[in-house]
Scaffold this motif. Sequence first.
Motif, PDB file in Angstrom:
ATOM      1  N   ALA A  13      40.444  49.424  42.075  1.00  0.00           N
ATOM      2  CA  ALA A  13      39.042  49.028  42.270  1.00  0.00           C
ATOM      3  C   ALA A  13      38.717  47.755  41.492  1.00  0.00           C
ATOM      4  O   ALA A  13      38.042  46.855  41.998  1.00  0.00           O
ATOM      5  CB  ALA A  13      38.106  50.158  41.838  1.00  0.00           C
ATOM      6  N   LEU A  14      39.244  47.675  40.269  1.00  0.00           N
ATOM      7  CA  LEU A  14      38.995  46.482  39.436  1.00  0.00           C
ATOM      8  C   LEU A  14      39.627  45.245  40.065  1.00  0.00           C
ATOM      9  O   LEU A  14      38.995  44.188  40.121  1.00  0.00           O
ATOM     10  CB  LEU A  14      39.596  46.685  38.045  1.00  0.00           C
ATOM     11  N   SER A  15      40.881  45.367  40.515  1.00  0.00           N
ATOM     12  CA  SER A  15      41.548  44.195  41.089  1.00  0.00           C
ATOM     13  C   SER A  15      40.868  43.781  42.388  1.00  0.00           C
ATOM     14  O   SER A  15      40.766  42.591  42.692  1.00  0.00           O
ATOM     15  CB  SER A  15      43.046  44.439  41.307  1.00  0.00           C
ATOM     16  N   THR A  16      40.352  44.763  43.151  1.00  0.00           N
ATOM     17  CA  THR A  16      39.623  44.430  44.380  1.00  0.00           C
ATOM     18  C   THR A  16      38.361  43.654  44.044  1.00  0.00           C
ATOM     19  O   THR A  16      38.022  42.670  44.702  1.00  0.00           O
ATOM     20  CB  THR A  16      39.258  45.715  45.166  1.00  0.00           C
ATOM     21  N   MET A  17      37.675  44.093  42.997  1.00  0.00           N
ATOM     22  CA  MET A  17      36.446  43.396  42.611  1.00  0.00           C
ATOM     23  C   MET A  17      36.754  41.952  42.186  1.00  0.00           C
ATOM     24  O   MET A  17      36.023  41.031  42.509  1.00  0.00           O
ATOM     25  CB  MET A  17      35.743  44.129  41.463  1.00  0.00           C
ATOM     26  N   LEU A  18      37.864  41.764  41.468  1.00  0.00           N
ATOM     27  CA  LEU A  18      38.205  40.434  40.964  1.00  0.00           C
ATOM     28  C   LEU A  18      38.843  39.539  42.022  1.00  0.00           C
ATOM     29  O   LEU A  18      38.497  38.383  42.150  1.00  0.00           O
ATOM     30  CB  LEU A  18      39.167  40.559  39.779  1.00  0.00           C
ATOM     31  N   VAL A  19      39.786  40.113  42.753  1.00  0.00           N
ATOM     32  CA  VAL A  19      40.584  39.295  43.671  1.00  0.00           C
ATOM     33  C   VAL A  19      40.112  39.422  45.108  1.00  0.00           C
ATOM     34  O   VAL A  19      40.130  38.480  45.881  1.00  0.00           O
ATOM     35  CB  VAL A  19      42.087  39.678  43.590  1.00  0.00           C
ATOM     36  N   GLY A  20      39.667  40.625  45.474  1.00  0.00           N
ATOM     37  CA  GLY A  20      39.373  40.891  46.879  1.00  0.00           C
ATOM     38  C   GLY A  20      37.950  40.612  47.292  1.00  0.00           C
ATOM     39  O   GLY A  20      37.573  40.906  48.420  1.00  0.00           O
ATOM     40  N   GLY A  21      37.152  40.084  46.371  1.00  0.00           N
ATOM     41  CA  GLY A  21      35.751  39.846  46.731  1.00  0.00           C
ATOM     42  C   GLY A  21      35.602  38.621  47.601  1.00  0.00           C
ATOM     43  O   GLY A  21      35.015  37.615  47.208  1.00  0.00           O
ATOM     44  N   VAL A  22      36.132  38.711  48.840  1.00  0.00           N
ATOM     45  CA  VAL A  22      36.168  37.546  49.729  1.00  0.00           C
ATOM     46  C   VAL A  22      34.755  37.041  50.023  1.00  0.00           C
ATOM     47  O   VAL A  22      34.516  35.842  50.112  1.00  0.00           O
ATOM     48  CB  VAL A  22      36.894  37.893  51.047  1.00  0.00           C
ATOM     49  N   ALA A  23      33.812  37.956  50.124  1.00  0.00           N
ATOM     50  CA  ALA A  23      32.425  37.563  50.415  1.00  0.00           C
ATOM     51  C   ALA A  23      31.887  36.627  49.336  1.00  0.00           C
ATOM     52  O   ALA A  23      31.063  35.758  49.587  1.00  0.00           O
ATOM     53  CB  ALA A  23      31.543  38.798  50.513  1.00  0.00           C
ATOM     54  N   ASP A  24      32.376  36.816  48.129  1.00  0.00           N
ATOM     55  CA  ASP A  24      31.938  35.967  47.019  1.00  0.00           C
ATOM     56  C   ASP A  24      32.858  34.763  46.823  1.00  0.00           C
ATOM     57  O   ASP A  24      32.728  34.026  45.852  1.00  0.00           O
ATOM     58  CB  ASP A  24      31.905  36.788  45.713  1.00  0.00           C
ATOM     59  N   GLY A  25      33.826  34.619  47.717  1.00  0.00           N
ATOM     60  CA  GLY A  25      34.722  33.476  47.629  1.00  0.00           C
ATOM     61  C   GLY A  25      35.669  33.520  46.436  1.00  0.00           C
ATOM     62  O   GLY A  25      36.079  32.498  45.930  1.00  0.00           O
ATOM     63  N   PHE A  26      36.027  34.718  46.023  1.00  0.00           N
ATOM     64  CA  PHE A  26      36.917  34.862  44.851  1.00  0.00           C
ATOM     65  C   PHE A  26      38.325  35.097  45.355  1.00  0.00           C
ATOM     66  O   PHE A  26      38.536  35.900  46.260  1.00  0.00           O
ATOM     67  CB  PHE A  26      36.439  36.056  44.017  1.00  0.00           C
ATOM     68  N   ASP A  27      39.297  34.399  44.813  1.00  0.00           N
ATOM     69  CA  ASP A  27      40.660  34.547  45.304  1.00  0.00           C
ATOM     70  C   ASP A  27      41.657  34.436  44.158  1.00  0.00           C
ATOM     71  O   ASP A  27      41.271  34.263  43.012  1.00  0.00           O
ATOM     72  CB  ASP A  27      40.954  33.493  46.387  1.00  0.00           C
ATOM     73  N   LEU A  28      42.930  34.543  44.496  1.00  0.00           N
ATOM     74  CA  LEU A  28      43.974  34.506  43.466  1.00  0.00           C
ATOM     75  C   LEU A  28      43.972  33.185  42.704  1.00  0.00           C
ATOM     76  O   LEU A  28      44.226  33.159  41.503  1.00  0.00           O
ATOM     77  CB  LEU A  28      45.350  34.742  44.102  1.00  0.00           C
ATOM     78  N   ALA A  29      43.676  32.097  43.407  1.00  0.00           N
ATOM     79  CA  ALA A  29      43.629  30.789  42.733  1.00  0.00           C
ATOM     80  C   ALA A  29      42.531  30.810  41.673  1.00  0.00           C
ATOM     81  O   ALA A  29      42.694  30.262  40.581  1.00  0.00           O
ATOM     82  CB  ALA A  29      43.374  29.682  43.748  1.00  0.00           C
ATOM     83  N   GLU A  30      41.409  31.481  41.992  1.00  0.00           N
ATOM     84  CA  GLU A  30      40.309  31.569  41.027  1.00  0.00           C
ATOM     85  C   GLU A  30      40.707  32.412  39.822  1.00  0.00           C
ATOM     86  O   GLU A  30      40.331  32.123  38.695  1.00  0.00           O
ATOM     87  CB  GLU A  30      39.059  32.144  41.710  1.00  0.00           C
ATOM     88  N   VAL A  31      41.503  33.466  40.049  1.00  0.00           N
ATOM     89  CA  VAL A  31      42.013  34.269  38.934  1.00  0.00           C
ATOM     90  C   VAL A  31      42.865  33.392  38.020  1.00  0.00           C
ATOM     91  O   VAL A  31      42.769  33.462  36.795  1.00  0.00           O
ATOM     92  CB  VAL A  31      42.819  35.495  39.439  1.00  0.00           C
ATOM     93  N   GLY A  32      43.707  32.543  38.633  1.00  0.00           N
ATOM     94  CA  GLY A  32      44.524  31.612  37.843  1.00  0.00           C
ATOM     95  C   GLY A  32      43.658  30.693  37.001  1.00  0.00           C
ATOM     96  O   GLY A  32      43.931  30.449  35.822  1.00  0.00           O
ATOM     97  N   ARG A  33      42.574  30.182  37.625  1.00  0.00           N
ATOM     98  CA  ARG A  33      41.660  29.295  36.894  1.00  0.00           C
ATOM     99  C   ARG A  33      40.957  30.056  35.768  1.00  0.00           C
ATOM    100  O   ARG A  33      40.716  29.508  34.690  1.00  0.00           O
ATOM    101  CB  ARG A  33      40.635  28.677  37.851  1.00  0.00           C
ATOM    102  N   MET A  34      40.649  31.315  36.024  1.00  0.00           N
ATOM    103  CA  MET A  34      39.998  32.140  35.006  1.00  0.00           C
ATOM    104  C   MET A  34      40.898  32.243  33.770  1.00  0.00           C
ATOM    105  O   MET A  34      40.441  32.038  32.639  1.00  0.00           O
ATOM    106  CB  MET A  34      39.718  33.544  35.560  1.00  0.00           C
ATOM    107  N   PHE A  35      42.178  32.541  33.975  1.00  0.00           N
ATOM    108  CA  PHE A  35      43.096  32.654  32.833  1.00  0.00           C
ATOM    109  C   PHE A  35      43.308  31.295  32.158  1.00  0.00           C
ATOM    110  O   PHE A  35      43.512  31.231  30.948  1.00  0.00           O
ATOM    111  CB  PHE A  35      44.416  33.307  33.254  1.00  0.00           C
ATOM    112  N   SER A  36      43.205  30.206  32.924  1.00  0.00           N
ATOM    113  CA  SER A  36      43.287  28.864  32.312  1.00  0.00           C
ATOM    114  C   SER A  36      42.097  28.622  31.390  1.00  0.00           C
ATOM    115  O   SER A  36      42.250  28.071  30.295  1.00  0.00           O
ATOM    116  CB  SER A  36      43.290  27.774  33.391  1.00  0.00           C
ATOM    117  N   ARG A  37      40.906  29.038  31.829  1.00  0.00           N
ATOM    118  CA  ARG A  37      39.707  28.868  30.985  1.00  0.00           C
ATOM    119  C   ARG A  37      39.833  29.686  29.699  1.00  0.00           C
ATOM    120  O   ARG A  37      39.447  29.232  28.614  1.00  0.00           O
ATOM    121  CB  ARG A  37      38.444  29.290  31.757  1.00  0.00           C
TER     122      ARG A  37
END
Length: 229
Positions: free
Chosen positions: A189-213
């Motif tokens: 459920a957590l990974s879906t909220m972070l990665v799978g929230g397509v409606a919010d335009g969140f994707d794996l690339a954004e997760v990468g950017r999050m860890f960069s920040r």
Amino acid sequence: MASQDWAQASAEPTYRAAVIDLLGALAYGELAAFERLAEDAKLAPTLADKAELASMASAEFQHFERLRQRLAAIDAEPTASMEPFAAALDEFHRQTAPSDWLEGLIKAYVGDSIASDFYREVAARLDSDTRALVLGVLDDTGHSSFAVEKVRAAIEADPRVGGRLALWARRLMGEALSQAQRVVADRDALSTMLVGGVADGFDLAEVGRMFSRITEAHTKRMAALGLAA
């Protein structure tokens, strides 16, 4: 979900499960931080330092209480909600047990700050009620200025200490990031909220950017300590 309150957002079962996971992970993290700071107080070189750490430990326990009460209020059993995260967090603390007072301070400052950065990133995805709670319990309990002051003074007194502490902080960074990634990967459920929230335009690339920040923020904190990242 970010524009909704809990009553609206929790109608979605996957979102509700993700929030319960998140609050459970946070609650166990706060409980573990309380235990660790109380333990670290025993290593404190002065009575004033001991009292300061005890005060921080007390603040962490109050955060834990708020999370526990919130879980109960949304009909989630607090202990059961924390249980899935206990083993990973306990293992992280076992692998990063400080050998002295200064390592303990760095761990509280660096390790807790990385976790807080991660949860603040997640908070942007949350409903307004849950976001306010999460940001409230992530408030700095006084760790930062206390740790910076003590560590900088120790390095000034003996510059050789800096190299050892810089290595220790790098190790903590690696362990903390691995742990954050494991927590997300292990809970659907957590990974879906972070990665799978397509409606919010969140994707794996954004997760990468999050860890960069998160990594950039760590580098700045290391500089504040007078250490190379």
